[in-house]
Design an enzyme around this catalytic site. Structure first.
Site, PDB file in Angstrom:
ATOM      1  CG  ASP A   1      40.651  41.631  40.075  1.00  0.00           C
ATOM      2  OD1 ASP A   1      41.298  40.574  40.044  1.00  0.00           O
ATOM      3  OD2 ASP A   1      39.987  42.050  39.110  1.00  0.00           O
TER       4      ASP A   1
ATOM      5  CG  ASP B   1      38.125  37.204  34.251  1.00  0.00           C
ATOM      6  OD1 ASP B   1      38.573  36.792  35.338  1.00  0.00           O
ATOM      7  OD2 ASP B   1      38.282  38.370  33.840  1.00  0.00           O
TER       8      ASP B   1
END
Ligand code: GAL
Length: 435
Positions: free
Chosen positions: A164, A225
């Site tokens: 990430d 997301d």
């Protein structure tokens, strides 16, 4: 002397490798087709209170259960292979040798044991880290520890790293971090799929260089997301179509655009919207990482996620990503070139009011006029499997599609051979049965 010659040879070999891989994808031999598996984030988020939520907290138990079900319920047989841990698996501090460590209460056996368990089922284990100082949920980041963390993951037997990009500092540090972790993973000698979010974090400030990203990553997130909601799936598709000129050509064996997890089998999407996600993720050559609860999933969602014809399109060995051909009124027509001159075609009805609508188009729209030239056979894959028979380059298709639903077809070109006289099926009116 022996050591000096050895290291000189090693260095030469390394340079030859650098030159060989210089222009292409991350050549670690992995992700030749889009990665398939299960990833905890969208469904289980950062649930760490196992006393309160014993069945859904992020613990070794959850991943062992999912691994069991992936084998017993047929997921592995159709290609789902990676059982992936997302954020919130770590302890808040590194150990006395600076290594990352799992939360001792939720992962009492440790990640090595969990990896052994997953491997004993014939599956692979994915884990999560972050390029910056902290993960998005506030656990230790890998900044300053890329080599150590890569080696720790390799020592544990990890097979995929989702990396990430939260809390990364400057843009240069972001890029350096993603590059360094890729090199660090390679240095371990273990085969580890490298899943990046580099372009997503870069985009607000800089235009991503996809040639470079593909050189370092096996797949990369571009967009926000995913949520368990039609708006989220719809926005992801729209973003992809609007940026297709810069992202489609770069995808191929070894490196894929990642539009995020499949949320099929959860709460927020209607049946038609689930069909749309599955069909379009196949068209986009997207990694198929389900985020759902395999312990509680409807037979319908399971049927869709395990549909071999859709999976075959997603995993097509040619490895070309599909694209939107046209957007007319509320319809979208997408296609994906497949091996053997075939095409996958998706017709999406974006209208969110009313009932099923008919979209009419000529087969000459598909594959730049080549898909049905001189003739083709058409198979409907979704919503149900149906043989639509033979067509040619002047056939006109009238396809009925439910609101927010998709009809997915496979079009296989048929050559003109003397004993192959196709019987045409022109102007067929088609009403797909809904399950
Ligand atoms: C986000 C990432 C999600 C999930 C989450 C974990 O930034 O895009 O997929 O990994 O962090 O905190």
């Amino acid at each position: 002397m022996g050591t000096a010659v050895g290291s000189w040879r090693g260095a030469t070999l390394a340079w030859v490798l650098v030159l060989l891989v210089g222009a292409g994808a991350l050549e670690n031999g992995l992700a030749r087709t889009p990665t398939m598996g299960w990833l905890h984030w969208e469904r289980f988020l950062c649930s760490t209170d196992c006393a309160r939520e014993p069945l859904s907290c992020i613990s070794e138990h959850l991943f062992m259960q999912m691994a069991d079900l992936m084998v017993s319920d047929g997921w592995k047989d159709v290609g789902y292979e990676y059982v992936c841990i997302d954020d919130c698996w770590m302890s808040l501090t590194r150990d006395d040798q600076d290594r990352l460590q799992p939360d001792p209460e939720r992962f009492p056996s440790g990640i090595r044991k969990l990896a052994d368990y997953v491997h004993s089922k014939g599956l692979k284990l994915g884990i999560y880290g972050d390029v910056g100082n902290k993960t998005c949920a506030g656990f230790p980041g890998s900044y300053g520890y890329y080599d150590l963390d890569a080696q720790t993951f390799a020592d544990w037997g990890v097979d995929l790293l989702k990396f990430d990009g939260c809390n990364y500092g400057t843009q240069d540090q972001l890029a350096e971090g993603y590059r360094n972790m890729s090199l660090a993973l390679n240095k371990t000698g273990r085969s580890i799929v490298y899943s990046c979010e580099w372009p997503l974090y870069m985009r607000p400030m800089q235009k991503p260089n996809y040639t470079e990203i593909k050189h370092y990553c096996n797949h990369w997130r571009n967009f926000a997301d995913i949520y368990d909601a039609w708006n989220s799936v719809k926005n992801t598709l729209e973003w992809t179509a609007l940026h297709q000129d810069s992202i489609v050509d770069v995808a191929g064996p070894g490196g894929w655009n990642d539009p995020d997890m499949l949320v099929i089998g959860n709460f927020g999407l209607s049946w038609d919207q689930q069909l749309t996600q599955m069909a379009l993720w196949a068209i986009m050559a997207a990694p198929l990482l389900m985020s759902n609860d395999l312990r509680h999933i409807s037979p319908q969602a399971k049927w869709l996620l395990q549909n071999k014809d859709v999976i075959a399109i997603n995993q097509d060995p040619l490895g070309k990503q599909g694209y939107r051909i046209t957007k007319e009124n509320n319809f979208e027509l997408w296609e994906r070139p497949l091996s053997g001159g075939a095409y996958a075609v998706a017709v999406l009805n974006r209208q969110e009011i009313g009932g099923p609508q008919i979209f009419s188009f000529s087969t000459s729209f598909i594959g730049n006029g080549l898909a049905c030239n001189p003739a083709c056979s058409i198979q409907q894959i979704l919503p149900t499997s149906e043989d639509w028979g033979l067509h040619n380059w002047v056939s006109f298709l009238n396809i009925e599609v439910n609101p927010t639903g998709t009809v997915l077809l496979k079009v296989v070109v048929i050559g003109e051979t003397p004993d192959e006289k196709p019987v045409m099926n022109i102007n067929k009116k088609l009403s797909p049965d809904i399950l």
